[in-house]
Write a protein that holds these residues in place. Structure first.
Motif, PDB file in Angstrom:
ATOM      1  N   SER A  57      10.401   1.328   6.842  1.00 58.95           N
ATOM      2  CA  SER A  57       9.577   1.405   5.629  1.00 58.95           C
ATOM      3  C   SER A  57       9.761   2.737   4.910  1.00 58.95           C
ATOM      4  O   SER A  57       9.744   2.797   3.677  1.00 58.95           O
ATOM      5  N   TRP A  77      -5.166  -0.270   7.674  1.00 58.63           N
ATOM      6  CA  TRP A  77      -4.391   0.632   6.826  1.00 58.63           C
ATOM      7  C   TRP A  77      -2.898   0.316   6.877  1.00 58.63           C
ATOM      8  O   TRP A  77      -2.177   0.505   5.888  1.00 58.63           O
ATOM      9  N   LEU A  78      -2.447  -0.168   8.017  1.00 60.45           N
ATOM     10  CA  LEU A  78      -1.050  -0.568   8.124  1.00 60.45           C
ATOM     11  C   LEU A  78      -0.781  -1.796   7.262  1.00 60.45           C
ATOM     12  O   LEU A  78       0.290  -1.916   6.645  1.00 60.45           O
ATOM     13  N   TYR A  92      -0.520  -0.489   3.774  1.00 57.68           N
ATOM     14  CA  TYR A  92       0.763   0.218   3.650  1.00 57.68           C
ATOM     15  C   TYR A  92       1.916  -0.772   3.483  1.00 57.68           C
ATOM     16  O   TYR A  92       2.803  -0.572   2.646  1.00 57.68           O
ATOM     17  N   PHE A 124       2.139  -2.098   0.039  1.00 57.34           N
ATOM     18  CA  PHE A 124       2.781  -1.110  -0.828  1.00 57.34           C
ATOM     19  C   PHE A 124       4.301  -1.143  -0.664  1.00 57.34           C
ATOM     20  O   PHE A 124       5.048  -1.028  -1.651  1.00 57.34           O
TER      21      PHE A 124
END
Length: 493
Positions: free
Chosen positions: A189, A264-265, A268, A271
């Motif tokens: 990523s 939160w992962l 992420y 995104f």
């Protein structure tokens, strides 16, 4: 007044100093020596030499870490192949050779480690390992091809055989649990973000000197500044490679975010998917759309879930309807160009490819074993004969280089891999979270090979991530057993 020396106290002090230097003093001496060398490097040598001296301690530290954790060397390999591409922004680096040397170096370290520390190789002797040994035997026999050029064979055998075999062996040794799979996603990523940012920079601030040299001196402008606009290529060799690589991240992270626990992962990964869509779009690579479409198709099959099946089919139908039956978004150059992939009969480039393939077929009738590995597009090699028509995709390159015999063997081996891995995911793995994460990797690989029919995408740095997907599936059954065993032990206690 006469001074006297207390010999006893003097001797004690001398012993104390000796003990100090024996225990810690040598560290200070080395530090002082290092500072002196650094001083000389700053004021007496060029900047590259100074940087080389400065990086020696860090290099030595990483070398020690690699030796200590060489069993997990695949993480290092996975990072290095992306790091080489990033370094390529600053300095000219032979990417292919650098990646090959790094790969072989990690493999040698693991073998050396096994001499002193027992390693259980049973998980590495998996179906993928044996399938590629069979395929590798054919490629070794290709050396006897009368048209073979050994230098070309040496360069191209990496994508055909070495990288897949290394992945089959190292991935099961390094990736032992779900956390390991997530670490691979996080590593990749970061590279996706850097590649998208570089593409954004090219689009908004222009090309640097090296990129301009590629476009206007080496002739890259012919395929990158075209009727539909500028095709940006970020850190990659060309826009097609950039577009397909970014497209790989769309299904991989899009599916994975459904199976990671950390909130939160998940955010992420959303995104990352957005950044990947942006990168794929500005590349102007039509074949890249095949990656998410093919990945979604396989995910529908693997899910065995009626809700996911209905949702997946609906999304596929909407994608085809949007590009095939509407003109929505035609004002945007990237959507307009992508739409031509769904209307091939109106695309002059596609029609030219079809015509070239017909001409190739006539020549390939007399070459069942091909022109030789690495010779489909290696202009700087000088074989006895060369295919006069350029291959327009990876699978066509395989056909030209290894003949109809090699192409059939290649398709059979990879078809078997997909079937075998799908069977593992559907019937051998119990843990739903693990199955979902592995499905994301396998679906990504399916999309990649669908795009390989339309473009030459088996280029750096795509090869290792793609074969990592297959290797993870074979490692997955062992990971699942460990998860089930841990679950049973927790229930007992």
């Amino acid at each position: 007044m006469k001074m006297t020396i207390n010999k006893k106290k003097y001797g004690e002090n001398l012993i104390a100093v000796g003990i100090f230097f024996a225990n810690k003093g040598w560290v200070y001496l080395i530090l002082l020596g290092g500072l002196y060398v650094l001083y000389k490097a700053i004021f007496r040598t060029s900047t590259p030499v100074f940087l080389a001296f400065s990086l020696l301690p860090l290099t030595f530290f990483f070398f020690l870490l690699i030796i200590k954790y060489s069993k997990q060397g695949f993480y290092t390999l996975f990072i290095i192949q992306f790091l080489i591409a990033i370094i390529g922004i600053v300095i000219i680096i032979p990417i292919g050779i650098s990646t090959l040397v790094s790969t072989l170096f990690i493999a040698v370290l693991v073998i050396s480690y096994s001499i002193y520390q027992k390693i259980d190789w049973s998980e590495s002797h998996n179906g993928m390992f044996w399938l590629f040994l069979i395929l590798g035997l054919y490629y070794v026999l290709e050396i006897a091809n009368p048209n073979n050029v050994q230098a070309a064979w040496n360069v191209s055998i990496t994508h055909y055989f070495i990288y897949p075999l290394i992945c089959a062996v190292l991935v099961p040794l390094a990736i032992r649990n779900i956390k390991g799979i997530q670490w691979l996603l996080i590593i990749w990523s970061i590279f996706i973000l850097i590649a998208a940012a570089k593409g954004y920079w090219q689009k908004n601030y222009g090309f640097n000197e090296r990129e301009q040299y590629f476009l206007f001196v080496l002739g890259g402008a012919k395929t990158h500044i075209i009727w539909s606009g500028i095709r940006y290529f970020s850190l990659f060799s060309d826009a097609a490679n950039f577009g397909v690589h970014m497209a790989l991240a769309i299904p991989l992270f899009g599916i994975s975010l459904l199976y990671v626990k950390n909130k939160w992962l998940k955010v992420y990964f959303v995104f990352i998917v957005i950044a990947a869509i942006y990168g794929m779009g500005i590349s102007g690579t039509r074949s890249a759309i095949a990656v998410p479409v093919g990945a979604l198709g396989l995910f529908i099959v693997l899910s065995r879930n009626i809700k996911i099946t209905i949702a997946g089919i609906s999304v596929l139908a909407l994608i085809f309807m949007f590009f095939l039956f509407t003109d929505i978004g035609d004002s945007n150059q990237y959507i307009r160009k992508m739409r031509t992939a769904f209307r091939p009969s109106e695309d002059a480039s596609y029609l030219l490819r079809i015509d070239n393939r017909k001409k190739m077929r006539e020549l390939m009738i007399h070459r069942p074993f091909g022109y030789g590995i690495g010779l489909s597009k290696g202009e700087h090699f000088h074989p006895k004969e060369r295919m006069p028509y350029p291959p327009d995709s990876w699978l066509v390159s395989v056909w030209v280089e290894t003949g109809i015999v090699g192409l059939i063997l290649y398709l059979v081996i990879h078809g078997t891999l997909f079937a075998w891995c799908s069977w593992i995911l559907m019937f051998k793995i119990i843990n739903k979270r693990l199955r979902g994460l592995l499905a994301a990797w396998l679906c990504m690989a399916a999309g990649f090979f669908l795009s390989a029919y339309t473009n030459d995408v088996m280029q750096y740095p795509n090869t290792i991530p793609i074969y990592t997907a297959f290797a993870l599936c074979f490692a997955g059954s062992h990971i699942d057993k460990r998860i089930q065993q841990d679950t049973r032990e927790r229930h007992r206690t």
